[in-house]
Design a protein around this motif. Structure first.
Motif, mmCIF file in Angstrom:
data_model
loop_
_atom_site.group_PDB
_atom_site.id
_atom_site.type_symbol
_atom_site.label_atom_id
_atom_site.label_comp_id
_atom_site.label_asym_id
_atom_site.label_seq_id
_atom_site.Cartn_x
_atom_site.Cartn_y
_atom_site.Cartn_z
ATOM 1 N N ASN A 1 57.585 48.325 -18.451
ATOM 2 C CA ASN A 1 56.503 47.625 -17.747
ATOM 3 C C ASN A 1 55.890 46.543 -18.626
ATOM 4 O O ASN A 1 55.552 45.463 -18.151
ATOM 5 N N GLY B 1 60.322 51.430 -6.164
ATOM 6 C CA GLY B 1 59.394 50.900 -7.163
ATOM 7 C C GLY B 1 59.580 49.429 -7.503
ATOM 8 O O GLY B 1 60.363 48.721 -6.861
ATOM 9 N N ASP C 1 65.156 61.536 -13.738
ATOM 10 C CA ASP C 1 65.278 60.174 -14.289
ATOM 11 C C ASP C 1 66.731 59.822 -14.652
ATOM 12 O O ASP C 1 67.050 59.551 -15.815
ATOM 13 N N ARG D 1 58.575 52.821 -16.521
ATOM 14 C CA ARG D 1 57.198 52.516 -16.914
ATOM 15 C C ARG D 1 57.159 52.212 -18.410
ATOM 16 O O ARG D 1 58.155 51.782 -18.963
ATOM 17 N N TYR E 1 55.335 67.505 -13.071
ATOM 18 C CA TYR E 1 54.858 67.109 -11.760
ATOM 19 C C TYR E 1 53.549 66.333 -11.885
ATOM 20 O O TYR E 1 52.737 66.695 -12.705
ATOM 21 N N PRO E 2 53.244 65.326 -11.127
ATOM 22 C CA PRO E 2 54.113 64.637 -10.166
ATOM 23 C C PRO E 2 55.086 63.725 -10.907
ATOM 24 O O PRO E 2 54.661 62.897 -11.688
ATOM 25 N N TYR E 3 56.350 63.920 -10.671
ATOM 26 C CA TYR E 3 57.390 63.262 -11.462
ATOM 27 C C TYR E 3 57.317 61.739 -11.385
ATOM 28 O O TYR E 3 57.629 61.157 -10.366
ATOM 29 N N LYS E 4 56.914 61.133 -12.480
ATOM 30 C CA LYS E 4 56.894 59.670 -12.558
ATOM 31 C C LYS E 4 57.936 59.266 -13.597
ATOM 32 O O LYS E 4 57.746 59.543 -14.788
ATOM 33 N N SER F 1 65.848 57.131 -9.899
ATOM 34 C CA SER F 1 64.768 57.861 -10.565
ATOM 35 C C SER F 1 63.543 57.977 -9.659
ATOM 36 O O SER F 1 62.810 58.955 -9.720
ATOM 37 N N GLU F 2 63.334 56.956 -8.830
ATOM 38 C CA GLU F 2 62.180 56.989 -7.926
ATOM 39 C C GLU F 2 62.282 58.116 -6.908
ATOM 40 O O GLU F 2 61.276 58.680 -6.518
ATOM 41 N N ARG G 1 59.663 57.813 -16.457
ATOM 42 C CA ARG G 1 59.112 57.011 -17.566
ATOM 43 C C ARG G 1 59.997 55.824 -17.917
ATOM 44 O O ARG G 1 59.540 54.882 -18.555
ATOM 45 N N GLY H 1 62.422 64.883 -10.882
ATOM 46 C CA GLY H 1 61.984 64.023 -11.987
ATOM 47 C C GLY H 1 63.014 63.901 -13.088
ATOM 48 O O GLY H 1 62.675 63.728 -14.259
#
Lengths: 149, 267
Positions: free
Chosen positions: A122, A19, B229, A118, A110-113, B221-222, A115, B227
Protein backbone atom coordinates in the motif's frame (compact mmCIF):
# COMPACT_ATOMS: atom_id res chain seq x y z
CA UNK A 1 -23.65 -32.42 -20.76
CA UNK A 2 -21.88 -30.07 -18.40
CA UNK A 3 -21.15 -26.52 -19.43
CA UNK A 4 -17.99 -24.62 -18.88
CA UNK A 5 -18.72 -21.66 -16.68
CA UNK A 6 -15.63 -19.73 -17.73
CA UNK A 7 -15.57 -16.07 -16.87
CA UNK A 8 -13.31 -15.33 -19.83
CA UNK A 9 -11.03 -12.37 -20.53
CA UNK A 10 -13.92 -9.94 -20.19
CA UNK A 11 -13.77 -10.57 -16.42
CA UNK A 12 -10.37 -8.83 -16.31
CA UNK A 13 -12.34 -5.61 -16.43
CA UNK A 14 -14.70 -6.54 -13.62
CA UNK A 15 -12.79 -5.53 -10.49
CA UNK A 16 -15.93 -4.71 -8.51
CA UNK A 17 -16.24 -6.33 -5.07
CA UNK A 18 -12.53 -7.12 -4.86
CA UNK A 19 -9.70 -4.98 -3.49
CA UNK A 20 -7.47 -2.16 -4.71
CA UNK A 21 -4.99 -4.55 -6.31
CA UNK A 22 -7.75 -6.03 -8.43
CA UNK A 23 -8.67 -2.52 -9.62
CA UNK A 24 -5.07 -1.78 -10.42
CA UNK A 25 -4.81 -5.06 -12.32
CA UNK A 26 -7.85 -4.14 -14.46
CA UNK A 27 -6.43 -0.65 -15.10
CA UNK A 28 -3.03 -2.11 -15.94
CA UNK A 29 -4.60 -4.37 -18.56
CA UNK A 30 -6.72 -1.53 -19.95
CA UNK A 31 -3.82 0.93 -20.18
CA UNK A 32 -1.69 -1.78 -21.78
CA UNK A 33 -4.28 -2.24 -24.52
CA UNK A 34 -4.67 1.54 -24.94
CA UNK A 35 -0.91 1.96 -25.30
CA UNK A 36 -0.66 -0.94 -27.74
CA UNK A 37 -3.38 0.53 -29.97
CA UNK A 38 -1.83 4.00 -29.69
CA UNK A 39 1.57 2.63 -30.66
CA UNK A 40 0.17 1.10 -33.86
CA UNK A 41 -1.56 4.36 -34.84
CA UNK A 42 1.58 6.28 -33.89
CA UNK A 43 3.73 4.20 -36.24
CA UNK A 44 1.24 4.66 -39.10
CA UNK A 45 0.95 8.37 -38.35
CA UNK A 46 4.68 9.09 -38.25
CA UNK A 47 5.27 7.04 -41.40
CA UNK A 48 3.24 9.64 -43.31
CA UNK A 49 6.26 11.94 -43.16
CA UNK A 50 7.56 9.98 -46.16
CA UNK A 51 4.78 11.52 -48.24
CA UNK A 52 6.25 14.99 -47.98
CA UNK A 53 5.93 18.18 -45.99
CA UNK A 54 2.45 19.18 -47.19
CA UNK A 55 0.83 15.90 -46.16
CA UNK A 56 2.72 15.93 -42.88
CA UNK A 57 1.69 19.46 -42.00
CA UNK A 58 -1.95 18.90 -42.84
CA UNK A 59 -1.90 15.71 -40.78
CA UNK A 60 -0.43 17.58 -37.83
CA UNK A 61 -3.17 20.20 -38.06
CA UNK A 62 -5.85 17.52 -38.30
CA UNK A 63 -4.41 15.68 -35.30
CA UNK A 64 -4.68 18.84 -33.22
CA UNK A 65 -8.35 19.25 -34.11
CA UNK A 66 -9.58 15.82 -35.21
CA UNK A 67 -13.17 16.08 -34.01
CA UNK A 68 -13.22 19.63 -32.69
CA UNK A 69 -11.03 22.02 -30.73
CA UNK A 70 -8.70 20.53 -28.10
CA UNK A 71 -9.65 16.96 -28.97
CA UNK A 72 -6.13 16.08 -30.12
CA UNK A 73 -4.48 17.26 -26.89
CA UNK A 74 -7.17 15.46 -24.89
CA UNK A 75 -6.35 12.16 -26.61
CA UNK A 76 -2.67 12.81 -26.04
CA UNK A 77 -3.34 13.52 -22.34
CA UNK A 78 -5.22 10.25 -22.02
CA UNK A 79 -2.31 8.39 -23.62
CA UNK A 80 0.10 10.16 -21.26
CA UNK A 81 -1.97 9.16 -18.23
CA UNK A 82 -2.11 5.57 -19.48
CA UNK A 83 1.65 5.50 -20.06
CA UNK A 84 2.51 6.98 -16.66
CA UNK A 85 0.14 4.64 -14.84
CA UNK A 86 1.33 1.59 -16.76
CA UNK A 87 4.99 2.43 -16.17
CA UNK A 88 4.72 3.19 -12.46
CA UNK A 89 2.39 0.30 -11.69
CA UNK A 90 4.73 -1.92 -13.69
CA UNK A 91 7.53 -0.77 -11.41
CA UNK A 92 5.47 -1.66 -8.35
CA UNK A 93 4.59 -5.06 -9.80
CA UNK A 94 8.24 -5.76 -10.58
CA UNK A 95 9.06 -5.13 -6.93
CA UNK A 96 6.21 -7.03 -5.29
CA UNK A 97 6.12 -9.89 -7.79
CA UNK A 98 9.67 -10.69 -6.80
CA UNK A 99 8.55 -11.05 -3.21
CA UNK A 100 10.11 -7.75 -2.15
CA UNK A 101 8.29 -5.36 0.19
CA UNK A 102 5.91 -8.17 1.11
CA UNK A 103 5.43 -9.64 4.60
CA UNK A 104 6.75 -12.99 5.71
CA UNK A 105 4.21 -15.81 6.10
CA UNK A 106 2.05 -15.04 9.11
CA UNK A 107 -0.76 -16.66 11.09
CA UNK A 108 -4.11 -15.56 9.63
CA UNK A 109 -6.42 -14.04 12.21
CA UNK A 110 -10.09 -13.25 11.87
CA UNK A 111 -11.29 -11.05 10.16
CA UNK A 112 -8.83 -12.25 7.54
CA UNK A 113 -7.21 -9.25 5.88
CA UNK A 114 -4.51 -10.39 3.43
CA UNK A 115 -1.34 -8.57 4.43
CA UNK A 116 0.30 -9.04 1.03
CA UNK A 117 -2.19 -6.49 -0.34
CA UNK A 118 -1.58 -4.05 2.49
CA UNK A 119 1.43 -2.76 4.40
CA UNK A 120 4.42 -1.87 2.24
CA UNK A 121 2.48 -2.74 -0.92
CA UNK A 122 0.00 0.00 0.00
CA UNK A 123 2.87 2.34 0.79
CA UNK A 124 4.26 1.71 -2.71
CA UNK A 125 0.87 2.47 -4.25
CA UNK A 126 0.61 5.81 -2.45
CA UNK A 127 4.25 6.71 -3.06
CA UNK A 128 4.07 5.97 -6.79
CA UNK A 129 0.61 7.57 -6.91
CA UNK A 130 2.16 10.90 -5.92
CA UNK A 131 4.73 10.48 -8.68
CA UNK A 132 1.96 9.72 -11.13
CA UNK A 133 0.05 12.87 -10.24
CA UNK A 134 3.19 15.03 -10.48
CA UNK A 135 4.38 13.60 -13.82
CA UNK A 136 0.90 13.72 -15.33
CA UNK A 137 0.38 17.31 -14.21
CA UNK A 138 3.65 18.45 -15.80
CA UNK A 139 2.89 16.48 -18.97
CA UNK A 140 -0.66 17.73 -19.39
CA UNK A 141 0.38 21.35 -18.81
CA UNK A 142 3.05 20.87 -21.46
CA UNK A 143 0.57 19.31 -23.92
CA UNK A 144 -1.91 22.17 -23.58
CA UNK A 145 0.39 25.17 -23.13
CA UNK A 146 3.79 24.05 -24.43
CA UNK A 147 5.38 25.23 -21.20
CA UNK A 148 7.57 23.14 -18.92
CA UNK A 149 7.43 24.23 -15.27
CA UNK B 1 -47.28 -18.55 -0.25
CA UNK B 2 -47.21 -19.20 3.45
CA UNK B 3 -43.94 -18.33 5.11
CA UNK B 4 -42.60 -21.15 7.21
CA UNK B 5 -40.17 -20.14 9.93
CA UNK B 6 -37.15 -22.34 10.53
CA UNK B 7 -36.73 -23.82 13.98
CA UNK B 8 -33.80 -22.66 16.06
CA UNK B 9 -33.78 -19.14 14.65
CA UNK B 10 -35.45 -15.97 15.90
CA UNK B 11 -38.35 -13.97 14.53
CA UNK B 12 -38.76 -13.45 10.79
CA UNK B 13 -37.14 -10.06 10.18
CA UNK B 14 -37.87 -9.56 6.50
CA UNK B 15 -38.32 -11.36 3.22
CA UNK B 16 -35.52 -11.32 0.67
CA UNK B 17 -35.44 -12.48 -2.92
CA UNK B 18 -32.91 -15.11 -3.90
CA UNK B 19 -32.03 -14.94 -7.60
CA UNK B 20 -30.40 -18.30 -8.18
CA UNK B 21 -28.71 -19.43 -11.36
CA UNK B 22 -30.21 -22.72 -12.43
CA UNK B 23 -28.76 -25.17 -14.87
CA UNK B 24 -29.51 -28.81 -15.34
CA UNK B 25 -27.34 -30.88 -17.67
CA UNK B 26 -30.15 -33.43 -18.08
CA UNK B 27 -32.31 -30.85 -19.82
CA UNK B 28 -30.20 -29.16 -22.45
CA UNK B 29 -31.58 -25.73 -21.48
CA UNK B 30 -29.31 -22.76 -21.16
CA UNK B 31 -28.62 -21.52 -17.63
CA UNK B 32 -31.32 -19.22 -16.34
CA UNK B 33 -32.11 -17.29 -13.19
CA UNK B 34 -35.02 -18.15 -10.95
CA UNK B 35 -36.30 -16.06 -8.09
CA UNK B 36 -37.47 -17.27 -4.71
CA UNK B 37 -38.87 -15.34 -1.77
CA UNK B 38 -37.24 -16.40 1.46
CA UNK B 39 -38.32 -15.23 4.95
CA UNK B 40 -35.16 -14.29 6.81
CA UNK B 41 -34.69 -14.92 10.47
CA UNK B 42 -31.83 -13.56 12.50
CA UNK B 43 -28.77 -15.81 12.17
CA UNK B 44 -29.77 -17.34 8.85
CA UNK B 45 -26.96 -17.88 6.39
CA UNK B 46 -27.14 -18.07 2.61
CA UNK B 47 -26.89 -21.84 2.92
CA UNK B 48 -29.89 -21.85 5.27
CA UNK B 49 -31.73 -19.78 2.66
CA UNK B 50 -30.86 -22.25 -0.08
CA UNK B 51 -31.93 -25.17 2.10
CA UNK B 52 -35.18 -23.31 2.84
CA UNK B 53 -35.79 -23.03 -0.90
CA UNK B 54 -34.99 -26.68 -1.40
CA UNK B 55 -37.25 -27.77 1.42
CA UNK B 56 -40.25 -25.53 0.87
CA UNK B 57 -40.17 -23.94 -2.57
CA UNK B 58 -38.25 -25.97 -5.16
CA UNK B 59 -36.94 -29.44 -4.43
CA UNK B 60 -34.96 -29.58 -7.65
CA UNK B 61 -32.42 -26.94 -6.57
CA UNK B 62 -28.95 -28.42 -6.05
CA UNK B 63 -26.13 -27.14 -3.88
CA UNK B 64 -23.16 -28.84 -2.27
CA UNK B 65 -22.51 -28.53 1.46
CA UNK B 66 -21.29 -30.60 4.33
CA UNK B 67 -20.07 -29.11 7.60
CA UNK B 68 -22.07 -25.83 7.65
CA UNK B 69 -19.27 -24.18 9.62
CA UNK B 70 -16.62 -23.07 7.14
CA UNK B 71 -14.34 -26.07 7.53
CA UNK B 72 -15.09 -28.42 4.65
CA UNK B 73 -15.06 -25.78 1.89
CA UNK B 74 -17.91 -27.39 -0.05
CA UNK B 75 -20.37 -24.52 -0.32
CA UNK B 76 -18.30 -21.91 -2.17
CA UNK B 77 -20.45 -19.86 -4.54
CA UNK B 78 -20.68 -16.36 -5.94
CA UNK B 79 -22.94 -14.34 -3.69
CA UNK B 80 -23.80 -10.87 -4.96
CA UNK B 81 -20.80 -10.91 -7.28
CA UNK B 82 -18.14 -12.14 -4.87
CA UNK B 83 -16.97 -15.62 -3.99
CA UNK B 84 -18.07 -16.57 -0.49
CA UNK B 85 -18.80 -19.66 1.55
CA UNK B 86 -22.60 -19.87 1.74
CA UNK B 87 -22.44 -21.25 5.27
CA UNK B 88 -20.41 -18.31 6.55
CA UNK B 89 -22.37 -15.51 4.95
CA UNK B 90 -25.22 -14.09 6.99
CA UNK B 91 -28.15 -12.91 4.89
CA UNK B 92 -28.84 -9.88 7.09
CA UNK B 93 -25.18 -8.84 7.03
CA UNK B 94 -25.37 -8.44 3.26
CA UNK B 95 -28.01 -5.74 3.81
CA UNK B 96 -29.71 -6.38 0.47
CA UNK B 97 -33.23 -7.38 -0.44
CA UNK B 98 -32.07 -9.11 -3.61
CA UNK B 99 -29.40 -11.78 -3.30
CA UNK B 100 -27.88 -13.09 -6.49
CA UNK B 101 -26.40 -16.55 -6.14
CA UNK B 102 -24.22 -17.97 -8.92
CA UNK B 103 -22.12 -21.11 -9.05
CA UNK B 104 -18.35 -20.54 -8.88
CA UNK B 105 -16.84 -19.40 -12.15
CA UNK B 106 -14.10 -21.07 -14.21
CA UNK B 107 -15.36 -24.56 -13.37
CA UNK B 108 -17.72 -26.80 -15.22
CA UNK B 109 -21.15 -26.90 -13.67
CA UNK B 110 -22.47 -30.26 -12.54
CA UNK B 111 -25.88 -28.84 -11.69
CA UNK B 112 -27.20 -25.49 -10.46
CA UNK B 113 -24.77 -24.33 -7.76
CA UNK B 114 -22.53 -27.40 -7.84
CA UNK B 115 -19.23 -26.86 -9.66
CA UNK B 116 -17.00 -29.69 -10.81
CA UNK B 117 -13.81 -29.19 -8.81
CA UNK B 118 -11.72 -31.84 -10.62
CA UNK B 119 -9.52 -29.14 -12.16
CA UNK B 120 -8.65 -27.85 -8.70
CA UNK B 121 -7.73 -31.30 -7.42
CA UNK B 122 -5.82 -32.14 -10.59
CA UNK B 123 -3.70 -29.01 -10.29
CA UNK B 124 -3.22 -29.62 -6.59
CA UNK B 125 -1.96 -33.10 -7.36
CA UNK B 126 0.48 -31.77 -9.97
CA UNK B 127 2.53 -29.87 -7.39
CA UNK B 128 2.97 -33.05 -5.34
CA UNK B 129 1.38 -31.87 -2.11
CA UNK B 130 3.32 -34.11 0.23
CA UNK B 131 6.78 -34.17 1.76
CA UNK B 132 9.23 -35.60 -0.75
CA UNK B 133 12.29 -37.42 0.49
CA UNK B 134 15.03 -39.51 -1.07
CA UNK B 135 14.78 -42.48 1.29
CA UNK B 136 11.83 -44.82 0.90
CA UNK B 137 11.48 -45.94 4.49
CA UNK B 138 12.52 -43.36 7.09
CA UNK B 139 14.35 -44.62 10.16
CA UNK B 140 13.48 -41.70 12.44
CA UNK B 141 11.33 -38.58 12.65
CA UNK B 142 12.12 -35.55 10.52
CA UNK B 143 12.81 -32.74 12.95
CA UNK B 144 11.41 -29.24 12.70
CA UNK B 145 11.61 -26.24 15.01
CA UNK B 146 8.55 -24.04 15.70
CA UNK B 147 10.25 -21.23 13.75
CA UNK B 148 10.68 -23.49 10.72
CA UNK B 149 7.02 -24.42 10.93
CA UNK B 150 5.99 -20.75 10.91
CA UNK B 151 7.56 -20.38 7.45
CA UNK B 152 4.70 -22.29 5.85
CA UNK B 153 2.09 -22.73 8.60
CA UNK B 154 -0.42 -20.27 7.12
CA UNK B 155 -0.68 -22.20 3.86
CA UNK B 156 -1.67 -25.38 5.68
CA UNK B 157 -5.02 -23.74 6.46
CA UNK B 158 -6.19 -24.21 2.85
CA UNK B 159 -9.51 -26.09 2.78
CA UNK B 160 -9.58 -26.59 -1.02
CA UNK B 161 -12.82 -24.71 -1.48
CA UNK B 162 -11.58 -23.54 -4.89
CA UNK B 163 -12.87 -19.98 -4.56
CA UNK B 164 -9.45 -18.53 -5.43
CA UNK B 165 -9.59 -20.18 -8.85
CA UNK B 166 -13.02 -18.72 -9.41
CA UNK B 167 -11.90 -15.20 -8.49
CA UNK B 168 -8.56 -15.33 -10.34
CA UNK B 169 -8.67 -13.27 -13.58
CA UNK B 170 -5.70 -15.17 -15.04
CA UNK B 171 -7.49 -18.45 -14.53
CA UNK B 172 -10.53 -16.97 -16.27
CA UNK B 173 -8.60 -16.77 -19.53
CA UNK B 174 -5.94 -19.49 -19.22
CA UNK B 175 -7.35 -23.00 -19.03
CA UNK B 176 -4.00 -24.58 -18.16
CA UNK B 177 -2.98 -22.15 -15.41
CA UNK B 178 -2.15 -24.01 -12.21
CA UNK B 179 -4.08 -21.53 -10.09
CA UNK B 180 -3.43 -19.81 -6.77
CA UNK B 181 -4.35 -22.83 -4.67
CA UNK B 182 -1.85 -25.22 -6.26
CA UNK B 183 0.93 -22.62 -6.42
CA UNK B 184 0.49 -21.65 -2.78
CA UNK B 185 0.59 -25.34 -1.86
CA UNK B 186 3.72 -25.71 -3.96
CA UNK B 187 5.31 -22.98 -1.86
CA UNK B 188 4.03 -24.61 1.33
CA UNK B 189 5.90 -27.86 0.61
CA UNK B 190 9.00 -26.26 -0.87
CA UNK B 191 9.45 -24.03 2.18
CA UNK B 192 9.00 -27.01 4.52
CA UNK B 193 12.47 -27.86 5.85
CA UNK B 194 11.67 -31.61 5.81
CA UNK B 195 10.93 -31.56 2.10
CA UNK B 196 13.60 -32.18 -0.54
CA UNK B 197 11.41 -31.95 -3.62
CA UNK B 198 12.27 -28.45 -4.82
CA UNK B 199 13.89 -29.57 -8.06
CA UNK B 200 11.25 -32.19 -8.68
CA UNK B 201 8.48 -29.61 -8.49
CA UNK B 202 10.28 -27.09 -10.68
CA UNK B 203 8.99 -28.71 -13.87
CA UNK B 204 5.45 -27.83 -12.96
CA UNK B 205 5.89 -24.57 -11.07
CA UNK B 206 8.47 -22.96 -13.35
CA UNK B 207 6.42 -23.48 -16.50
CA UNK B 208 4.51 -21.42 -19.02
CA UNK B 209 1.27 -21.90 -17.12
CA UNK B 210 2.89 -21.98 -13.71
CA UNK B 211 4.02 -19.38 -11.25
CA UNK B 212 5.00 -16.71 -13.82
CA UNK B 213 1.47 -16.52 -15.17
CA UNK B 214 0.23 -14.77 -12.00
CA UNK B 215 -0.12 -11.00 -12.41
CA UNK B 216 -0.86 -10.27 -8.77
CA UNK B 217 -4.43 -9.05 -8.87
CA UNK B 218 -4.84 -10.21 -5.28
CA UNK B 219 -8.39 -11.47 -5.89
CA UNK B 220 -7.47 -14.93 -4.56
CA UNK B 221 -6.38 -13.51 -1.22
CA UNK B 222 -9.42 -11.25 -1.03
CA UNK B 223 -11.86 -14.15 -1.31
CA UNK B 224 -9.99 -16.80 0.70
CA UNK B 225 -12.33 -17.80 3.55
CA UNK B 226 -9.44 -18.93 5.74
CA UNK B 227 -7.14 -15.94 5.20
CA UNK B 228 -4.50 -18.13 3.58
CA UNK B 229 -3.23 -15.31 1.30
CA UNK B 230 -2.28 -17.42 -1.75
CA UNK B 231 -1.05 -14.29 -3.55
CA UNK B 232 1.68 -13.94 -0.94
CA UNK B 233 2.64 -17.59 -1.40
CA UNK B 234 2.93 -17.15 -5.16
CA UNK B 235 5.13 -14.05 -4.91
CA UNK B 236 7.36 -15.69 -2.30
CA UNK B 237 7.60 -18.74 -4.54
CA UNK B 238 8.72 -16.51 -7.39
CA UNK B 239 11.34 -14.98 -5.12
CA UNK B 240 12.52 -18.46 -4.25
CA UNK B 241 12.73 -19.46 -7.91
CA UNK B 242 14.58 -16.26 -8.83
CA UNK B 243 17.08 -16.85 -6.05
CA UNK B 244 17.58 -20.40 -7.31
CA UNK B 245 17.70 -19.46 -10.96
CA UNK B 246 20.74 -21.62 -11.60
CA UNK B 247 19.28 -24.77 -10.11
CA UNK B 248 19.35 -27.38 -12.83
CA UNK B 249 16.01 -28.84 -13.85
CA UNK B 250 16.23 -32.53 -13.29
CA UNK B 251 13.12 -33.38 -15.37
CA UNK B 252 12.53 -36.13 -12.84
CA UNK B 253 9.25 -37.97 -12.47
CA UNK B 254 6.27 -37.92 -14.77
CA UNK B 255 4.68 -34.62 -13.77
CA UNK B 256 5.60 -31.92 -16.21
CA UNK B 257 4.40 -28.39 -16.74
CA UNK B 258 2.14 -28.10 -19.76
CA UNK B 259 4.08 -27.10 -22.90
CA UNK B 260 7.14 -26.24 -20.92
CA UNK B 261 10.19 -25.55 -23.02
CA UNK B 262 13.67 -25.90 -21.67
CA UNK B 263 16.55 -23.66 -22.66
CA UNK B 264 17.43 -26.07 -25.46
CA UNK B 265 13.91 -25.74 -26.87
CA UNK B 266 13.02 -29.33 -26.12
CA UNK B 267 9.91 -29.77 -24.05
Amino acid sequence: MTIENKKGWISWFNPFKYGTDRWMYALHRLTGIVLGVYLMFHVVETSRILEGAVTWNSLMVWLDYPFGPHFGPLILSAVLLAAVYHALNGLRLTIVENGLMLPKPYRPEYPYKPRSLRGLNNFLKIFLGFFMIAISAVGIIYIFTGAIL
Amino acid sequence: MQEIALKGFGEVVKTVTFRVKRYSPENADMPRYMEYKVPVQRGMTILDGILYIKEHLDHSLSARYSCRMGICGSCGMIINGKEKLACQTQILELGKDLIKVDPMGNYEIVKDLVPDLSKLFRNHQKVKPYVLREEESPTSEYLQTPEQREEYAMFTDCILCGMCLSACPTNAADELYLGPQALAQGFRYISDNRDLGFEERLNVLDSKHGVWRCHFSGACSEVCPKGVDPALGIQLLRQLLTENIFVKHKQKGTTRGPERKSASGVS
